[in-house]
Enzyme design. Structure first.
Site, short mmCIF file in Angstrom:
data_model
loop_
_atom_site.label_atom_id
_atom_site.label_comp_id
_atom_site.label_asym_id
_atom_site.label_seq_id
_atom_site.Cartn_x
_atom_site.Cartn_y
_atom_site.Cartn_z
N HIS A 69 7.53 25.38 -35.44
CA HIS A 69 8.16 24.51 -36.44
C HIS A 69 8.74 23.28 -35.74
O HIS A 69 9.39 23.42 -34.70
CB HIS A 69 9.27 25.30 -37.16
CG HIS A 69 9.92 24.51 -38.24
ND1 HIS A 69 9.37 24.40 -39.51
CD2 HIS A 69 11.04 23.75 -38.26
CE1 HIS A 69 10.14 23.62 -40.24
NE2 HIS A 69 11.16 23.21 -39.51
N ILE A 128 2.23 29.70 -47.82
CA ILE A 128 3.31 30.67 -47.62
C ILE A 128 2.71 32.07 -47.68
O ILE A 128 2.02 32.41 -48.65
CB ILE A 128 4.39 30.53 -48.74
CG1 ILE A 128 4.89 29.09 -48.86
CG2 ILE A 128 5.53 31.51 -48.52
CD1 ILE A 128 5.68 28.56 -47.71
N ASN A 147 -2.22 21.80 -32.06
CA ASN A 147 -1.60 22.99 -31.45
C ASN A 147 -2.65 24.04 -31.12
O ASN A 147 -2.59 24.68 -30.07
CB ASN A 147 -0.52 23.57 -32.37
CG ASN A 147 0.77 22.77 -32.28
OD1 ASN A 147 1.46 22.81 -31.28
ND2 ASN A 147 1.07 22.01 -33.33
N GLY A 182 -4.98 20.45 -36.02
CA GLY A 182 -5.25 21.50 -35.04
C GLY A 182 -4.94 21.12 -33.60
O GLY A 182 -5.51 21.69 -32.67
C1 GRF Z 1 3.02 20.65 -36.29
O1 GRF Z 1 4.01 19.65 -36.31
C2 GRF Z 1 3.64 22.00 -36.55
O2 GRF Z 1 4.93 22.13 -36.05
C3 GRF Z 1 3.70 22.04 -38.04
O3 GRF Z 1 2.52 21.39 -38.45
C4 GRF Z 1 2.06 20.48 -37.46
C5 GRF Z 1 0.65 20.86 -37.11
O4 GRF Z 1 -0.01 19.97 -36.26
N1 GRF Z 1 3.96 23.35 -38.51
P1 GRF Z 1 -1.46 20.32 -35.70
O5 GRF Z 1 -2.35 20.66 -36.89
O6 GRF Z 1 -1.33 21.48 -34.76
O7 GRF Z 1 -1.93 19.08 -35.00
#
Ligand code: GRF
Length: 186
Positions: free
Chosen positions: A103, A86, A14, A12
């Site tokens: 991504h 998905i 992001n 998490g």
């Molecule tokens: C990130 O690298 C994102 O691009 C991918 O999964 C990862 C998630 O990281 N889809 P986080 O859970 O946000 O730390």
């Protein structure tokens, strides 16, 4: 004000970048209404820590239907922030133009089924690419093929490993995702 729901499966970081940007008013026009996870993960703790309603769906074969049921119908954008399940074609069509994903590669390169997490970065290293990066794009039923909203590249060093590349790209993902939401909330 744009209302968002964030779908997560992992650490998490992001999600945290969005929370921080909302709290420090970089994302002054975004409100995080819901966080939904498809498994237990640390991202849920981050949501709870910031008093954001958080839900977990466990072992479901009907994941898209359950998420659809859970989502408030006034949600403007669904943000996939490290979400590993998905979503069904029907779900993507119901929410067409409202789902975005981050991504960790320069799409259309290194996308599609099986291209997630470390697999992406290892494939980039194996292909001896000189650059990689991150992409924020709209989600359509074809995996990682939706229209690109923003993209940022970084150079791949000769001694980079999948791990070091993942770390570098994570840093730019956090900035890029916030920029994409800024763009969508204006
Ligand atoms: C990130 O690298 C994102 O691009 C991918 O999964 C990862 C998630 O990281 N889809 P986080 O859970 O946000 O730390």
């Amino acid at each position: 004000m744009k209302k968002i729901a964030v779908l997560v499966s992992g650490k998490g970081s992001n999600l945290q970048a969005i929370i921080d940007a909302v709290e420090n008013k970089t994302l002054a026009h975004i409100s995080i209404e819901q966080v939904i996870a498809d498994r237990y993960c640390f991202a849920l703790e981050r949501a709870l820590e910031h008093d954001i309603p958080a839900y977990m769906i466990e072992d479901s074969t009907q994941i898209s239907e359950e998420i659809h049921e859970m989502l408030q119908n006034d949600i403007d954008y669904i943000v996939l922030a490290g979400f590993l399940s998905i979503l069904s074609e029907e779900f993507c069509q119901n929410w067409n133009g409202k789902i975005i994903n981050i991504h960790p590669s320069l799409l259309p390169k290194f996308g599609g089924i099986g291209m997630y997490g470390k697999h992406v970065h290892q494939a980039v290293i194996d292909a001896k690419e000189s650059e990689s990066g991150a992409t924020v794009h709209y989600v359509i039923p074809e995996i990682d093929k939706g229209e690109i909203i923003l993209q940022q590249s970084i150079s791949v060093a000769e001694n980079d490993t999948a791990e070091s590349l993942a770390e570098k790209i994570h840093t730019i993902e956090h900035i890029l995702l916030v920029e994409a939401l800024q763009k969508l909330s204006h």
